[in-house]
Write an enzyme that holds these catalytic residues in place. Structure first.
Site, PDB file in Angstrom:
ATOM      1  N   THR A 251      32.621   2.771  -0.550  1.00 16.28           N
ATOM      2  CA  THR A 251      33.386   1.589  -0.951  1.00 16.28           C
ATOM      3  C   THR A 251      33.291   0.584   0.187  1.00 16.28           C
ATOM      4  O   THR A 251      33.166   0.967   1.360  1.00 16.28           O
ATOM      5  CB  THR A 251      34.863   1.906  -1.261  1.00 16.28           C
ATOM      6  OG1 THR A 251      35.467   2.562  -0.143  1.00 16.28           O
ATOM      7  CG2 THR A 251      34.983   2.785  -2.490  1.00 16.28           C
ATOM      8  N   ARG A 252      33.353  -0.714  -0.164  1.00 15.43           N
ATOM      9  CA  ARG A 252      33.090  -1.736   0.838  1.00 15.43           C
ATOM     10  C   ARG A 252      33.780  -3.042   0.450  1.00 15.43           C
ATOM     11  O   ARG A 252      34.074  -3.282  -0.726  1.00 15.43           O
ATOM     12  CB  ARG A 252      31.586  -1.971   0.976  1.00 15.43           C
ATOM     13  CG  ARG A 252      30.930  -2.318  -0.355  1.00 15.43           C
ATOM     14  CD  ARG A 252      29.410  -2.176  -0.325  1.00 15.43           C
ATOM     15  NE  ARG A 252      28.834  -2.466  -1.633  1.00 15.43           N
ATOM     16  CZ  ARG A 252      28.677  -1.566  -2.609  1.00 15.43           C
ATOM     17  NH1 ARG A 252      29.043  -0.314  -2.410  1.00 15.43           N
ATOM     18  NH2 ARG A 252      28.148  -1.915  -3.763  1.00 15.43           N
TER      19      ARG A 252
ATOM     20  N   HIS B  88      27.431  11.429  -3.470  1.00 15.16           N
ATOM     21  CA  HIS B  88      27.408  10.169  -2.731  1.00 15.16           C
ATOM     22  C   HIS B  88      28.657   9.384  -3.110  1.00 15.16           C
ATOM     23  O   HIS B  88      29.069   9.381  -4.271  1.00 15.16           O
ATOM     24  CB  HIS B  88      26.157   9.363  -3.086  1.00 15.16           C
ATOM     25  CG  HIS B  88      26.282   7.897  -2.822  1.00 15.16           C
ATOM     26  ND1 HIS B  88      26.520   6.976  -3.826  1.00 15.16           N
ATOM     27  CD2 HIS B  88      26.232   7.187  -1.671  1.00 15.16           C
ATOM     28  CE1 HIS B  88      26.588   5.766  -3.305  1.00 15.16           C
ATOM     29  NE2 HIS B  88      26.422   5.862  -2.009  1.00 15.16           N
TER      30      HIS B  88
ATOM     31  N   GLY C 273      20.965  -5.056  11.078  1.00 15.87           N
ATOM     32  CA  GLY C 273      21.033  -4.486  12.415  1.00 15.87           C
ATOM     33  C   GLY C 273      21.923  -3.279  12.544  1.00 15.87           C
ATOM     34  O   GLY C 273      22.483  -3.040  13.618  1.00 15.87           O
ATOM     35  N   GLY C 274      22.054  -2.517  11.482  1.00 15.95           N
ATOM     36  CA  GLY C 274      22.863  -1.307  11.549  1.00 15.95           C
ATOM     37  C   GLY C 274      22.191  -0.212  12.343  1.00 15.95           C
ATOM     38  O   GLY C 274      21.008  -0.290  12.698  1.00 15.95           O
ATOM     39  N   ASN C 275      22.934   0.850  12.633  1.00 19.19           N
ATOM     40  CA  ASN C 275      22.405   1.992  13.362  1.00 19.19           C
ATOM     41  C   ASN C 275      21.470   2.794  12.464  1.00 19.19           C
ATOM     42  O   ASN C 275      21.845   3.194  11.360  1.00 19.19           O
ATOM     43  CB  ASN C 275      23.569   2.853  13.849  1.00 19.19           C
ATOM     44  CG  ASN C 275      23.110   4.095  14.566  1.00 19.19           C
ATOM     45  OD1 ASN C 275      22.940   5.145  13.957  1.00 19.19           O
ATOM     46  ND2 ASN C 275      22.916   3.975  15.865  1.00 19.19           N
TER      47      ASN C 275
ATOM     48  N   SER D  47      30.761   5.020   3.864  1.00 19.90           N
ATOM     49  CA  SER D  47      29.633   5.556   3.104  1.00 19.90           C
ATOM     50  C   SER D  47      29.513   7.037   3.384  1.00 19.90           C
ATOM     51  O   SER D  47      29.590   7.467   4.540  1.00 19.90           O
ATOM     52  CB  SER D  47      28.341   4.838   3.489  1.00 19.90           C
ATOM     53  OG  SER D  47      27.241   5.330   2.754  1.00 19.90           O
TER      54      SER D  47
ATOM     55  N   HIS E  31      33.569  12.908 -13.988  1.00 21.46           N
ATOM     56  CA  HIS E  31      33.702  11.652 -14.728  1.00 21.46           C
ATOM     57  C   HIS E  31      35.144  11.412 -15.176  1.00 21.46           C
ATOM     58  O   HIS E  31      35.641  10.275 -15.130  1.00 21.46           O
ATOM     59  CB  HIS E  31      32.760  11.649 -15.927  1.00 21.46           C
ATOM     60  CG  HIS E  31      31.361  11.262 -15.583  1.00 21.46           C
ATOM     61  ND1 HIS E  31      30.926   9.957 -15.584  1.00 21.46           N
ATOM     62  CD2 HIS E  31      30.285  12.026 -15.204  1.00 21.46           C
ATOM     63  CE1 HIS E  31      29.651   9.919 -15.233  1.00 21.46           C
ATOM     64  NE2 HIS E  31      29.243  11.152 -14.997  1.00 21.46           N
TER      65      HIS E  31
ATOM     66  N   HIS F  99      24.932  16.935   1.412  1.00 17.32           N
ATOM     67  CA  HIS F  99      23.917  17.853   0.914  1.00 17.32           C
ATOM     68  C   HIS F  99      24.419  19.271   1.196  1.00 17.32           C
ATOM     69  O   HIS F  99      24.744  19.609   2.343  1.00 17.32           O
ATOM     70  CB  HIS F  99      22.574  17.611   1.609  1.00 17.32           C
ATOM     71  CG  HIS F  99      21.980  16.275   1.302  1.00 17.32           C
ATOM     72  ND1 HIS F  99      21.449  15.972   0.078  1.00 17.32           N
ATOM     73  CD2 HIS F  99      21.843  15.157   2.073  1.00 17.32           C
ATOM     74  CE1 HIS F  99      20.998  14.729   0.090  1.00 17.32           C
ATOM     75  NE2 HIS F  99      21.228  14.209   1.277  1.00 17.32           N
TER      76      HIS F  99
END
Length: 287
Positions: free
Chosen positions: A124-125, A121, A270-272, A107, A154, A111
């Site tokens: 991919t997962r 932004h 429970g991520g950071n 992820s 695009h 900025h």
């Protein structure tokens, strides 16, 4: 049922490789601008209510604050465990009786210091429950939009999509337009891109095809975004331009805190906290 463990390992290896390539490209831009800024990397382990989760996995937060990139985070994570019964009902292929999951991904949010350079932004997962699927995409978020930048962004993602399925780009562009919308403001978060989810893998062949497409999405981002940064990063800007950027960042923060599903997923599993909220801008204003 397919054992997706080796597939998760393959996807993880790609996401970590992509992270390394992106961070190197961004650091190279900082060098060109006369900056010695570099990414710092902070590992973390999954927790539940402040306690470590045994065999829960974790990730690495990459963060850089430089001359061109005012704040950019590039995170990778691989976690596993069980969803809460309530959250399991909202996840593809999971339910209270089958709450187990694995998730691996990258992820990124950038900025930029110059309002003429678009924020961006990308993620991919790969997730497994009783099903296995890929998701992700990328979207451009310029405070001061340029038609050329929007068209080039695009076009590059369309080329990646068209090489795998001509139906992908129109479908995933429309999905991004629908998803990256701030209902309470009645505005889109930016100028769009692509967004896809639940690209399911029925077997090894399906995994290979969907991984190849997801790799193409990551490579498209790595190709086009540095070009846009270099195009705009040396343009002069005014105080009014900067104010417009800071006001726009407020809208971005609103979306990510109120509507973004990735933020919710990280908090629910429970991520950071710092890694989850790295998407928030370093500065913003609300008029």
């Amino acid at each position: 049922m397919t054992d997706w463990t080796p597939h998760t390992a393959r996807a993880r290896a790609w996401f970590e490789s992509l992270r390394d390539q992106i961070c190197a490209a961004f650091e190279s831009i900082e060098r060109e601008a006369g900056s010695d800024a570099r990414f710092t990397y902070t590992p973390w382990n999954r927790e539940h209510e402040g306690e470590p989760v045994e065999n829960g996995g974790g990730g690495v937060q990459g963060l850089m604050k430089g001359k061109v990139f005012e704040k950019v985070g590039v995170n990778v994570s691989t976690v596993q465990g069980a969803f809460s019964p309530e959250f399991a009902r909202t996840i593809n292929g999971a339910d209270p009786d089958n709450p187990g999951f694995t998730a691996t991904g990258i992820s990124l949010v950038a900025h930029m210091a110059n309002p003429h350079v678009p924020a961006v932004h990308m993620n991919t997962r790969f997730l497994t429950t009783r099903k296995a699927w890929f998701g992700g995409g990328g979207d451009l978020n310029p405070p001061l939009p340029y038609d050329q930048d929007t068209a080039d962004f695009h076009a590059r993602f369309q080329a990646a999509c068209d090489a795998h399925d001509p139906a992908y780009y129109p479908r995933f562009k429309a999905w991004a337009d629908d998803y990256f919308y701030i209902p309470h403001r009645k505005v889109h978060r930016g100028v769009g891109g692509i967004f896809y989810d639940h690209l399911e893998c029925a077997d090894d062949a399906g995994f290979d095809a969907n991984l190849a497409f997801t790799q193409a999405v990551g490579e498209a981002f790595l190709d086009i975004y540095p070009r846009l940064v270099r195009r705009r990063m040396n343009q002069d800007f005014t105080a009014a331009d900067e104010l417009q950027m800071l006001e726009w960042r407020g809208r971005y923060a609103e979306f990510n805190l109120v509507h973004d599903r990735g933020t919710l997923f990280g908090l629910k599993t429970g991520g950071n906290i710092d890694a989850i909220l790295m998407s928030l801008p370093p500065r913003a204003v609300w008029s």
